[in-house]
Design a protein around this motif. Structure first.
Motif, mmCIF file in Angstrom:
data_model
loop_
_atom_site.group_PDB
_atom_site.id
_atom_site.type_symbol
_atom_site.label_atom_id
_atom_site.label_comp_id
_atom_site.label_asym_id
_atom_site.label_seq_id
_atom_site.Cartn_x
_atom_site.Cartn_y
_atom_site.Cartn_z
ATOM 1 N N ARG A 172 -20.775 -7.617 7.224
ATOM 2 C CA ARG A 172 -21.935 -8.361 7.738
ATOM 3 C C ARG A 172 -21.865 -9.833 7.313
ATOM 4 N NH1 ARG A 172 -26.705 -8.752 5.183
ATOM 5 N NH2 ARG A 172 -26.174 -6.993 3.833
ATOM 6 N N HIS A 173 -21.486 -10.067 6.069
ATOM 7 C CA HIS A 173 -21.361 -11.447 5.590
ATOM 8 C C HIS A 173 -20.209 -12.169 6.295
ATOM 9 C CE1 HIS A 173 -24.479 -10.971 2.687
ATOM 10 N NE2 HIS A 173 -23.820 -10.118 1.940
ATOM 11 N N ARG A 174 -19.108 -11.447 6.555
ATOM 12 C CA ARG A 174 -17.988 -12.073 7.270
ATOM 13 C C ARG A 174 -18.424 -12.500 8.666
ATOM 14 N NH1 ARG A 174 -12.493 -8.708 7.076
ATOM 15 N NH2 ARG A 174 -11.920 -10.478 8.412
ATOM 16 N N HIS A 175 -19.210 -11.659 9.320
ATOM 17 C CA HIS A 175 -19.689 -12.002 10.661
ATOM 18 C C HIS A 175 -20.585 -13.238 10.611
ATOM 19 C CE1 HIS A 175 -21.202 -11.517 14.734
ATOM 20 N NE2 HIS A 175 -22.429 -11.569 14.248
ATOM 21 N N ALA A 176 -21.497 -13.279 9.633
ATOM 22 C CA ALA A 176 -22.417 -14.411 9.541
ATOM 23 C C ALA A 176 -21.671 -15.701 9.217
ATOM 24 C CB ALA A 176 -23.477 -14.127 8.482
ATOM 25 N N THR A 177 -20.704 -15.622 8.297
ATOM 26 C CA THR A 177 -19.938 -16.810 7.940
ATOM 27 C C THR A 177 -19.088 -17.273 9.112
ATOM 28 O OG1 THR A 177 -19.879 -16.091 5.631
ATOM 29 C CG2 THR A 177 -18.294 -17.771 6.288
ATOM 30 N N GLY A 178 -18.482 -16.316 9.830
ATOM 31 C CA GLY A 178 -17.705 -16.681 11.012
ATOM 32 C C GLY A 178 -18.555 -17.327 12.080
ATOM 33 N N ARG A 179 -19.786 -16.872 12.213
ATOM 34 C CA ARG A 179 -20.692 -17.469 13.194
ATOM 35 C C ARG A 179 -21.025 -18.903 12.816
ATOM 36 N NH1 ARG A 179 -25.720 -13.857 14.023
ATOM 37 N NH2 ARG A 179 -25.980 -14.440 11.830
ATOM 38 N N LEU A 180 -21.191 -19.154 11.510
ATOM 39 C CA LEU A 180 -21.460 -20.517 11.060
ATOM 40 C C LEU A 180 -20.254 -21.415 11.315
ATOM 41 C CD1 LEU A 180 -23.160 -22.653 9.671
ATOM 42 C CD2 LEU A 180 -22.407 -21.727 7.459
ATOM 43 N N ARG A 181 -19.052 -20.928 11.023
ATOM 44 C CA ARG A 181 -17.858 -21.723 11.307
ATOM 45 C C ARG A 181 -17.739 -22.017 12.793
ATOM 46 N NH1 ARG A 181 -14.930 -18.196 7.850
ATOM 47 N NH2 ARG A 181 -13.868 -17.375 9.687
ATOM 48 N N ALA A 182 -18.083 -21.033 13.624
ATOM 49 C CA ALA A 182 -18.007 -21.246 15.070
ATOM 50 C C ALA A 182 -18.982 -22.330 15.523
ATOM 51 C CB ALA A 182 -18.296 -19.934 15.803
ATOM 52 N N ARG A 183 -20.141 -22.399 14.885
ATOM 53 C CA ARG A 183 -21.110 -23.443 15.233
ATOM 54 C C ARG A 183 -20.561 -24.833 14.908
ATOM 55 N NH1 ARG A 183 -26.667 -22.429 15.873
ATOM 56 N NH2 ARG A 183 -27.204 -20.222 15.986
ATOM 57 N N LEU A 184 -19.744 -24.890 13.835
ATOM 58 C CA LEU A 184 -19.197 -26.171 13.421
ATOM 59 C C LEU A 184 -17.922 -26.549 14.180
ATOM 60 C CD1 LEU A 184 -19.660 -25.818 9.550
ATOM 61 C CD2 LEU A 184 -20.952 -27.322 11.064
ATOM 62 N N ALA A 185 -17.223 -25.562 14.708
ATOM 63 C CA ALA A 185 -15.941 -25.820 15.358
ATOM 64 C C ALA A 185 -16.122 -26.744 16.557
ATOM 65 C CB ALA A 185 -15.305 -24.507 15.802
ATOM 66 N N GLY A 186 -15.283 -27.753 16.614
ATOM 67 C CA GLY A 186 -15.312 -28.653 17.752
ATOM 68 C C GLY A 186 -16.440 -29.641 17.741
ATOM 69 N N THR A 187 -17.205 -29.709 16.640
ATOM 70 C CA THR A 187 -18.304 -30.666 16.550
ATOM 71 C C THR A 187 -17.911 -31.775 15.586
ATOM 72 O OG1 THR A 187 -19.420 -29.625 14.676
ATOM 73 C CG2 THR A 187 -19.913 -28.765 16.875
ATOM 74 N N ASP A 188 -18.664 -32.851 15.613
ATOM 75 C CA ASP A 188 -18.430 -33.932 14.664
ATOM 76 C C ASP A 188 -19.664 -34.177 13.803
ATOM 77 O OD1 ASP A 188 -20.113 -34.966 16.531
ATOM 78 O OD2 ASP A 188 -18.857 -36.670 17.092
ATOM 79 N N GLY A 189 -20.518 -33.151 13.712
ATOM 80 C CA GLY A 189 -21.728 -33.285 12.920
ATOM 81 C C GLY A 189 -22.118 -31.965 12.287
ATOM 82 N N PRO A 190 -23.103 -31.990 11.394
ATOM 83 C CA PRO A 190 -23.556 -30.771 10.720
ATOM 84 C C PRO A 190 -24.363 -29.881 11.656
ATOM 85 C CG PRO A 190 -24.956 -32.610 10.124
ATOM 86 C CD PRO A 190 -23.854 -33.182 10.970
ATOM 87 N N PRO A 191 -24.692 -28.653 11.229
ATOM 88 C CA PRO A 191 -25.526 -27.780 12.055
ATOM 89 C C PRO A 191 -26.897 -28.396 12.313
ATOM 90 C CG PRO A 191 -24.522 -26.548 10.257
ATOM 91 C CD PRO A 191 -24.265 -27.997 9.985
#
Length: 215
Positions: A172-191
């Motif tokens: 469950r934690h791996r999924h949540a952390t991966g989701r956070l990384r996906a939100r950051l991927a390809g962006t140039d700013g914080p969440p």
């Protein structure tokens, strides 16, 4: 700023880790994986910082290096319940109580004001949203520090501390952390809702010696 796509490849032996040193006062997105991290992160004196990552990634170790800020860590609540309940009682049976106690403590700390460090193992979006909205109403800002380590590194960290999470919880934690990384991927700013985000690998977290809110 390069894309955040997952844990950086393992470096060669005795690598030179170029990059910033000294004190970093984060604004925007700082992906420091594979680079020499600063020795200190300094934030405005009334702001909030959420430290996220997998169980065993080194969050509690990093939180112990903070200066004057109050620390809200769900592990503290868990240890209090464990000391009062019968020995050997499975954590799954009293996990809901720990979560309620953690969020009640966090709510009180937010109302009290002042600098605040929050241990956020699950990297839950609704928690960040709640913290960001509350901070904005109070005239302060929310910041994120993500310890982006591999599952193998996190599992080794759990073994080293002598406290392991269940396979279900770890997944469950791996999924949540991966989701956070996906939100950051390809962006140039914080969440959304965060004034800054700092991403560290295991070596970077070890380089970092101070997390503080100087006046």
């Amino acid at each position: 700023m390069r894309e955040i796509l997952g844990p950086a490849p393992a470096p060669a032996a005795a690598p030179v880790r170029p990059g910033p040193r000294g004190v970093l006062r984060p604004t925007g997105l700082h992906d420091l994986r594979g680079r020499r991290a600063p020795v200190a992160l300094h934030y405005p004196p009334a702001d909030l910082v959420v430290v996220s990552g997998l169980p065993g990634s080194g969050k509690s170790t990093l939180l112990r290096r903070c200066g004057r800020a109050r620390v809200i860590d769900s592990q503290h609540v868990r240890e209090q319940y464990r000391s009062r309940l019968p020995r050997g009682l499975p954590y799954a049976l009293y996990r809901p109580l720990v979560r309620i106690g953690h969020y009640l403590r966090l709510r009180r700390a937010l109302r009290a004001g002042g600098p605040l460090l929050v241990h956020d193992c699950g990297t839950l979006p609704w928690v960040r949203g709640w913290l960001a909205r509350t901070a904005a109403r109070q005239g302060r800002r929310l910041h994120l520090v993500l310890l982006d380590v591999s599952p193998a590194e996190a599992a080794a960290g759990q073994r080293a501390r002598g406290r392991r999470v269940s396979r279900y919880a770890f997944a469950r934690h791996r999924h949540a952390t991966g989701r956070l990384r996906a939100r950051l991927a390809g962006t140039d700013g914080p969440p959304a809702g965060c004034a800054s985000a700092v991403v560290l690998d295991r070596a970077g977290a070890l380089d970092l010696q101070d997390l503080d809110f100087p006046g």
